[in-house]
Structures are given as C-alpha cells and as structure tokens.
Design a protein around this motif. Structure first.
Motif, PDB file in Angstrom:
ATOM      1  N   PRO A   1     -44.917 -26.357   5.050  1.00 50.56           N
ATOM      2  CA  PRO A   1     -45.870 -25.261   4.751  1.00 50.56           C
ATOM      3  C   PRO A   1     -47.182 -25.941   4.610  1.00 50.56           C
ATOM      4  O   PRO A   1     -48.365 -25.482   4.924  1.00 50.56           O
ATOM      5  CB  PRO A   1     -45.517 -24.343   3.645  1.00 50.56           C
ATOM      6  N   ASP A   2     -47.261 -27.016   3.682  1.00 52.24           N
ATOM      7  CA  ASP A   2     -48.372 -27.718   3.158  1.00 52.24           C
ATOM      8  C   ASP A   2     -49.181 -28.359   4.314  1.00 52.24           C
ATOM      9  O   ASP A   2     -50.418 -28.065   4.554  1.00 52.24           O
ATOM     10  CB  ASP A   2     -48.075 -29.000   2.255  1.00 52.24           C
ATOM     11  N   PHE A   3     -48.566 -28.961   5.317  1.00 51.97           N
ATOM     12  CA  PHE A   3     -49.284 -29.641   6.303  1.00 51.97           C
ATOM     13  C   PHE A   3     -49.819 -28.494   7.602  1.00 51.97           C
ATOM     14  O   PHE A   3     -50.684 -28.587   7.935  1.00 51.97           O
ATOM     15  CB  PHE A   3     -48.194 -30.597   7.139  1.00 51.97           C
ATOM     16  N   LEU A   4     -49.016 -27.191   7.525  1.00 47.70           N
ATOM     17  CA  LEU A   4     -49.549 -26.336   8.514  1.00 47.70           C
ATOM     18  C   LEU A   4     -50.141 -25.322   7.886  1.00 47.70           C
ATOM     19  O   LEU A   4     -50.758 -24.395   8.687  1.00 47.70           O
ATOM     20  CB  LEU A   4     -48.007 -25.774   9.236  1.00 47.70           C
ATOM     21  N   GLY A   5     -50.649 -25.306   6.635  1.00 50.18           N
ATOM     22  CA  GLY A   5     -51.460 -24.280   6.080  1.00 50.18           C
ATOM     23  C   GLY A   5     -50.607 -22.975   5.826  1.00 50.18           C
ATOM     24  O   GLY A   5     -51.312 -21.860   5.987  1.00 50.18           O
TER      25      GLY A   5
ATOM     26  N   LEU B   1     -48.168 -35.100  12.382  1.00 48.29           N
ATOM     27  CA  LEU B   1     -48.928 -34.159  11.486  1.00 48.29           C
ATOM     28  C   LEU B   1     -50.104 -34.774  11.038  1.00 48.29           C
ATOM     29  O   LEU B   1     -50.226 -35.981  11.031  1.00 48.29           O
ATOM     30  CB  LEU B   1     -48.075 -33.843  10.141  1.00 48.29           C
ATOM     31  N   PRO B   2     -51.231 -33.915  10.407  1.00 51.78           N
ATOM     32  CA  PRO B   2     -52.275 -34.743  10.025  1.00 51.78           C
ATOM     33  C   PRO B   2     -52.177 -35.239   8.597  1.00 51.78           C
ATOM     34  O   PRO B   2     -51.779 -34.488   7.797  1.00 51.78           O
ATOM     35  CB  PRO B   2     -53.340 -33.686  10.028  1.00 51.78           C
ATOM     36  N   PHE B   3     -52.478 -36.589   8.539  1.00 57.33           N
ATOM     37  CA  PHE B   3     -52.419 -37.117   6.888  1.00 57.33           C
ATOM     38  C   PHE B   3     -53.656 -37.327   6.663  1.00 57.33           C
ATOM     39  O   PHE B   3     -54.382 -37.915   7.091  1.00 57.33           O
ATOM     40  CB  PHE B   3     -51.162 -38.107   7.361  1.00 57.33           C
ATOM     41  N   PRO B   4     -53.819 -37.243   4.943  1.00 58.26           N
ATOM     42  CA  PRO B   4     -55.146 -37.370   4.610  1.00 58.26           C
ATOM     43  C   PRO B   4     -55.205 -39.303   4.627  1.00 58.26           C
ATOM     44  O   PRO B   4     -54.107 -39.867   4.596  1.00 58.26           O
ATOM     45  CB  PRO B   4     -55.052 -36.761   3.238  1.00 58.26           C
ATOM     46  N   ASP B   5     -56.288 -39.679   4.498  1.00 59.37           N
ATOM     47  CA  ASP B   5     -56.463 -41.052   4.539  1.00 59.37           C
ATOM     48  C   ASP B   5     -56.142 -41.397   2.800  1.00 59.37           C
ATOM     49  O   ASP B   5     -57.115 -40.867   2.106  1.00 59.37           O
ATOM     50  CB  ASP B   5     -57.936 -41.228   4.829  1.00 59.37           C
TER      51      ASP B   5
ATOM     52  N   ASN C   1     -48.847 -44.905   2.618  1.00 63.10           N
ATOM     53  CA  ASN C   1     -49.521 -43.764   2.429  1.00 63.10           C
ATOM     54  C   ASN C   1     -48.366 -42.645   2.293  1.00 63.10           C
ATOM     55  O   ASN C   1     -47.653 -42.220   2.896  1.00 63.10           O
ATOM     56  CB  ASN C   1     -50.003 -43.278   3.812  1.00 63.10           C
ATOM     57  N   PRO C   2     -48.279 -42.353   0.682  1.00 60.55           N
ATOM     58  CA  PRO C   2     -47.334 -41.466   0.346  1.00 60.55           C
ATOM     59  C   PRO C   2     -47.142 -40.084   0.887  1.00 60.55           C
ATOM     60  O   PRO C   2     -45.976 -39.691   0.972  1.00 60.55           O
ATOM     61  CB  PRO C   2     -47.649 -41.247  -1.083  1.00 60.55           C
ATOM     62  N   PHE C   3     -48.182 -39.798   1.712  1.00 62.01           N
ATOM     63  CA  PHE C   3     -48.110 -38.281   2.421  1.00 62.01           C
ATOM     64  C   PHE C   3     -47.115 -38.706   3.638  1.00 62.01           C
ATOM     65  O   PHE C   3     -46.796 -37.487   4.348  1.00 62.01           O
ATOM     66  CB  PHE C   3     -49.530 -37.819   2.790  1.00 62.01           C
ATOM     67  N   LYS C   4     -47.073 -39.928   4.206  1.00 58.71           N
ATOM     68  CA  LYS C   4     -46.041 -39.945   5.162  1.00 58.71           C
ATOM     69  C   LYS C   4     -44.494 -40.028   4.775  1.00 58.71           C
ATOM     70  O   LYS C   4     -43.634 -40.577   5.730  1.00 58.71           O
ATOM     71  CB  LYS C   4     -46.574 -41.504   5.923  1.00 58.71           C
ATOM     72  N   SER C   5     -44.291 -39.604   3.588  1.00 62.16           N
ATOM     73  CA  SER C   5     -42.852 -39.776   3.120  1.00 62.16           C
ATOM     74  C   SER C   5     -42.214 -38.693   4.006  1.00 62.16           C
ATOM     75  O   SER C   5     -40.884 -38.890   4.298  1.00 62.16           O
ATOM     76  CB  SER C   5     -42.785 -39.047   1.601  1.00 62.16           C
TER      77      SER C   5
END
Ligand code: SF4
Ligand code: SF4
Lengths: 261, 429
Positions: free
Chosen positions: B116-120, B200-204, B299-303
């Motif tokens: 849900p975070d990634f998809l809003g 998914l879109p990952f923040p830099d 990049n921890p968002f890629k966990s």
C-alpha cells in the motif's frame, strides 16, 4: 446490529499486552478476509491499515491484557466507544503468559530484564479485560481459533448467540477417536479440564494438552492433580503444569497455588 | 524560523505498538524519536525456573507473527547444551517449517503491509477494491506458507508440534504430497511477485550499512551458520554477546543494539540476500538477475524485492525437501540434559534472533537472554529516518510523513517482540 441497520457495522481491533497473534488470526483468514471486509467496515485496525475512523464502533475486538496504568485507563475509553466488546485470546480473557508475574514481585522481574529499572512503570499484575470493564463475550485460546472468531463475528452481526462448544478437550479427543495419550502413554495432559476449541490439536500430534484454551467451566482440577501425583509428578511439576498461558484464570490459579506450599 | 512537527502516534501496519516524532526547525532536525511503547512482558524473567522443554512453547508467545523463529532458536540453544546435533530428515523438516514461516510472513508484509505504501493506498483492502485479483492471489500465496506450518506445526500461530530434539509427530507423506502442486503454483506466483516488486518506484536513498546475517557453507541460512557481516565480522554464535551490545541512547528513550564500535547494524532479508546471494537456489538467482537485483543492494526501500526473492527461494526449498524426504523417520531423538550454557541464533523473517540459556542439571532454566531482530534493527531504523529527513527535508509534510512510515516498514519491525530492550514511558499512578 439493529442501530446501524442500513450501514455496515463498524469493527475496531485493539491491542494491549500481547503477541499480536490473536488479531493476526483475522489476517490469516485468507479465504474469508475479503468477504469479512464486505460485511463489516474495518474502522480501526492499525496492524492492517493506516486509515483510522473515529468511534463509536459497533464491535470492538480486544487483544491483550492490562499491565500498565495507562492501559487500565485506555480500556475504559474503548468500552465507552463500543457497543459490543469481545475479548480475543488468553491474554485478554485470563491475563496471558505475562500473568506469570502475578505470582512474583514484579520489581524482581524488572531488575532481571532491564538495565535501567527506574524507567519501567508497570502494574504488579497482568489482568484480563473483564477485571476492568464489562465484556460482552470472551473467546478463548492462545491463540484463538480463527473459525471460532468468524463464528463469533457472524453471530454478533446477526444478533444471535455464538455457537461455541463449552465442553473439554477430552470430548474433542473422543469425538476424533484419538487414543488417550495420558492413559495409553502416560503423558501429562490437561485435556480433561481444558476448554474445547482446538479440536484436540495436541493429542492429535501425539502430545498432552498444556491448557492453552484455559479451564473449562466446572472443571475438576484437583482430581486431575491427584492423577498427576500418581504419575510421579512433583508438586513443582504440578504448579508449572497449571501455570502456562492461562495461569491467572481462577481454576488454574487455585490449583497451582494449592501445590505451591 | 519555520518549524514543523511530524507526529505518528500509532504506527500502522507494523506489528505491535510504536510511534514516531520528528521535530524540524528551519532546515534542521531538532529532534527525532522512533519509540516503542509496547508494554513489557518479562519473558526473560519468567523463563527462570521453567523446564527446558517448555522453552519452545513459551518463547513462541513473544510474537504471533514469527513463532517458528522463537521455537527454532530455543530448541537449537537447548540442543547445544545437551551436545546433540540434529541431522537428516528432522533437520530438513525444520528447514521446511521455516520455509512456511518465511512464505507466510514475507507475503503478509509484501502485499498487506508494505505494498500500500508504494501504491498510495491506506491498506490492502483498498487495493482489493481496485485490483481484487492481485489481493486474492497474494492471500492464496500467503495461505500456502501457513499450510506448511499448519501441517507440520499443527497450527499457524504458536504451533504445538515443535520440541527439543525434533517434532512430537510427523504427518503422513500423502499430506505433504498434496502441498507439492500448490507449491509449484506458489513458486510461479512468487516469481511474478519479484518482477512486480522490482518495478515499483523507489526513492533515491543509499547508505553504507553493516549487514549482519548467518552464513552456512552449503545452504541459504535458516537455522545454522556463523554470524558474518560485510564489514569483516565472522564469528560463532556463542560470541554474539562479545560483539553486540545494548546501549542506552538518551534522546530516543530506548536501549539500542549496536556493534562493537557502537554503531547500528542491519539484519533481515536484505542483509541475508547481500551476504548469501551465492547460496540461493538457481531459480532465485536467475530471477534476481533478470530484474537486475544483485548484491550489494544498499537502498533499504528495496527490502521488498529481497523478501520476494526469498519467497521464491522458500518455495523452491520446500519443494526440494518434500521431494527428497524420507518419511519413515522417527520424529525426534532422545538425549540427556546435563545442563550448561547454550546459544541459538536463527534467521527469523525479519533477521537474526539470538537466544542464550543457562540450564541446571535438574533441567530448569536458570537464566535467559533473547534479542529479537527488531531490537537489533531499531537503531538502524532511527538512523535511516534521520538521514531521510536530512535528504528530503523540503518534501511536503504529509508526503514526508508517509515516506518516513514507509522507511520504518522497510524493516517490517515486529514491535510485539519487545522483550527487554526498551524503556517504557508510562507514568506511575
Ligand atoms: S492469547 Fe496467545 S496468541 Fe493471543 S495475543 Fe495472547 S499470547 Fe498471543
Ligand atoms: S494445549 Fe490443549 S487446548 Fe491448546 S492446542 Fe493443545 S490440546 Fe488444544
């Protein structure tokens, strides 16, 4: 629910001292979850959603026991916002495993676990929700049985009584045709005094019941202890046997205290 | 100077209770607190005086989301005291039940808590309104993990079939064979999950982390191995307490686990992936290559991608184990308990879970220490939040808040496993 006839009943899930396992049971209803969400409005369930609606709620499911002064106040607020309040699991109905502190001085426990005891503020006892507020229904188990949870939700939504058997694990064993693990194999088993609900899970896997559904009403714990004595259990073994996940339920607490002397 | 405060009183979609407060003045962080306010439950205290055979049932209750990890760390510690080594089919079955827990927990996190975070969206049920098939498939995949735990453990939450020395009983071969076809479907669904997660879109946001995980010479780690890191750590688990410490950080009100140099470290799927890529099954390596997800990933968002790759691995490994199992094995081995000190460290879905017990010759536990993965990641989470705010201080407040919550969820923190590492801020009546 009569009051919200044309609207979906609002469901809230609350957590106190617990392992999250009982509320997780709802997310573990893989086949039913989406249907449940169609019938009730999931209005407050932080483990599952960021969206939090304010009360009042038609049904509150409460997990966990009361162990802090703050929580002792919070449960009253929740009661005021809830038409129906259902406790789920051994923590909420009997104080849970964390009620083992009730037999000791909690300060001793704090010193063992924490480097900075002065930061910890906690109540001496871990108590069930019903010690603090009126509870409409208690669903037992550590964890609860998810099918029973669905049955209870269904019953309250449709204004009927939940169909939850209140026999003992022994009866479930007999029904399944399982050979008694205590008589046949000399295994310690709390089945005769434990509330049904797990479908005699442990005996099915060839071990004795350790009482995670708590005492069945009117259970004869002392006669079972006599049997344990005959099997060679020491007093301390008997104390430990009754002091598990429902240690602070009346029947198990009294029985363990009788052997503590 | 303009100041803003981000306050999340109750973190959603994490297990247990935590909160976050960030205070920003002008362009500087004045204060940042990632707090855990789970009430203490005192497991390490009441384990004292219990029989060693009770440890797996009791410690499972620390956390309903990964009870297998607690059971596995405790049985291994007890077996180490007794000097027994579990090999052959029982060892494989332990890997199998761990596969079930990883699948169930990873899929829960990927689709229900993190997607849900990634998809809003606010939650997975909202996703289900727009994309019912995605959520139905996710639930089916999660269910297969739970069904492995159900069959071998008796039930998915707090299984009853795990004991020191093995299992109480082993279900029949046919029941496992019924899982095989579904596991093959699950493996395909997991492959798709990797492709989806990688898109998914990952923040830099990259950082020079110390990743810590078990490493075993022959296999991707579940129950056994040495503790290693990308910064040169390589120790037996009995040396854990010489290398990791808990310290009191005044500003955060929490005891944090740190390494020898007093720095945070990173445990969990991304750490395992970075340190053990070569031990993944060929299929799991292949899909990682296909989507360009190769170590080191910083990049921890890629966990979330690492979790998906591990789900593929867990399906693969479960199929391999069921295919090769000798089902005529005795469910457990007998041994004497002489007493002594033992260590257990296994890879919970969220990272290494360390146990140490001292057991007397009477079989009763004399002391216990348990360090769950969330405790170990806690300081790292706080540092991530700090760095993230620093970098993205100009984001609109709502967006920044959501991103920070997401940064916490990267670790899938399980706050109910709070055992002994936190300061609780309640006021005595
Ligand atoms: S009753 Fe058992 S399963 Fe339920 S929250 Fe308490 S410890 Fe967890
Ligand atoms: S301990 Fe008793 S009540 Fe709990 S699952 Fe086992 S048999 Fe059922």
């Amino acid at each position: 629910m009569a009051a919200t006839k044309n609207k979906k009943p609002k469901l809230a899930v609350w957590k106190f001292a617990s392992c999250d396992g009982c509320q997780l049971s709802l997310l573990d209803c893989e086949d039913e979850l989406l249907q449940v969400a169609e019938i009730v409005e999931i209005a407050n369930f932080p483990e599952a959603s960021r969206a939090i609606q304010s009360g009042p709620y038609d049904i509150s499911l409460v997990e966990g026991s009361i162990t802090t002064p703050h929580d002792a106040e919070r449960i009253h607020k929740i009661r005021r916002q809830s038409k129906v309040l259902i406790t789920i699991g051994a923590c909420a109905t009997a104080g849970g495993i964390q009620a083992l502190r009730n037999f000791k001085d909690v300060r001793e426990f704090i010193n063992i676990v924490y480097a900075n005891p002065k930061f910890i503020s906690t109540l001496q006892n871990s108590t069930p929700i019903s010690y603090h507020v009126y509870v409409d229904y208690e669903l037992r188990g550590c964890p609860i049985n998810k099918y029973q949870l669905l049955e209870v939700l269904n019953a309250f939504i449709n204004n009927r009584k939940p169909n939850i058997p209140n026999t003992s694990v022994c009866i479930e064993c007999k029904r399944k045709g399982i050979t008694c693990v205590m008589v046949a194999e000399g295994k310690v088993c709390l089945g005769p005094v434990t509330h049904a609900g797990c479908n005699a899970l442990c005996p099915t896997y060839n071990r004795g019941c350790f009482g995670c559904y708590g005492p069945k009403e009117g259970s004869n714990t002392s006669s079972l202890s006599n049997q344990f004595e005959e099997m060679g259990l020491s007093n301390y073994d008997i104390v430990r046997t009754f002091r598990g996940f429902n240690a602070y339920s009346d029947a198990f607490r009294k029985e363990s205290e009788a052997y503590e002397k | 100077m303009k100041s803003k405060t981000i306050k999340v009183d109750y973190l959603a979609r994490v297990e247990g209770e935590g909160s976050l407060v960030v205070n920003i003045k002008g362009n500087k962080i004045k204060d940042l607190k990632f707090k855990i306010f789970e009430p203490p439950r005192f497991f390490e205290a009441f384990l004292i005086g219990r029989h060693y055979t009770e440890a797996p049932d009791i410690t499972a209750r620390i956390c309903g989301i990964c009870p297998i990890a607690y059971q596995m760390s405790s049985v291994h510690a007890m077996e180490r005291i007794a000097g027994v080594k579990i090999e052959g089919p029982i060892r494989d079955l332990r890997r199998l039940i761990y596969c079930g827990e990883w699948i169930e927990s990873h899929v829960l996190h990927i689709y229900l808590l993190h997607a849900p975070d990634f998809l809003g969206y606010e939650d997975a049920l909202q996703i289900a309104k727009d994309h019912p098939d995605v959520v139905k498939k996710a639930l089916e995949l999660k269910k297969i993990g739970n069904d492995i735990v159900n069959l071998l453990g008796g039930r998915e939450i707090h299984p009853i079939n795990v004991r020191v020395g093995g299992f109480y009983s082993i279900p029949s071969k046919n029941e496992f064979l019924l899982l095989l076809e579904r596991l093959k479907w699950a493996r395909d669904a997991a492959l798709e999950t990797v492709r989806w997660a990688a898109s998914l879109p990952f923040p830099d946001f990259d950082f020079d982390y110390e990743f810590v995980a078990l490493r075993h010479p022959d296999e991707y780690p579940f129950n056994e191995g040495r503790l290693v890191s990308n910064k040169g750590l390589d120790i037996d688990i009995s040396e854990y307490e010489n290398n990791f410490f808990e310290e009191h950080i005044a500003h955060s009100n929490a005891l944090h686990s740190v390494n020898k140099k007093g720095e945070p470290y990173f445990v969990g799927p991304l750490a395992r992936f970075n340190l053990n890529f070569d031990k993944l099954s060929p299929l799991a390596q292949e899909i990682s290559k296909e989507v360009g997800f190769l170590p080191p990933v910083t990049n921890p968002f890629k966990s979330i991608i690492a979790r998906a790759v591990e789900t593929v691995y867990a399906c693969d490994e479960a199929i391999r184990i069921i295919d090769n199992m000798d089902w005529n094995t005795k469910p457990y081995i007998d041994f004497e308990m002489p007493g002594g000190i033992g260590y257990g460290c296994t890879e919970a879905p969220r990272g290494i879970l360390y146990h140490r017990y001292k057991v007397g010759p009477d079989g009763l536990i004399q002391s216990a220490k348990i360090v769950p993965p969330t405790s170990q990641n806690q300081k790292q989470i706080e540092r991530d939040l700090y760095e993230f705010v620093n970098k993205y201080i100009n984001l609109p407040k709502n967006e920044l808040q959501w991103k920070l919550e997401q940064a916490i969820r990267n670790y899938d923190p399980c706050i109910s496993c709070a055992t002994h590492f936190l300061k609780i801020e309640f006021i005595q009546e």
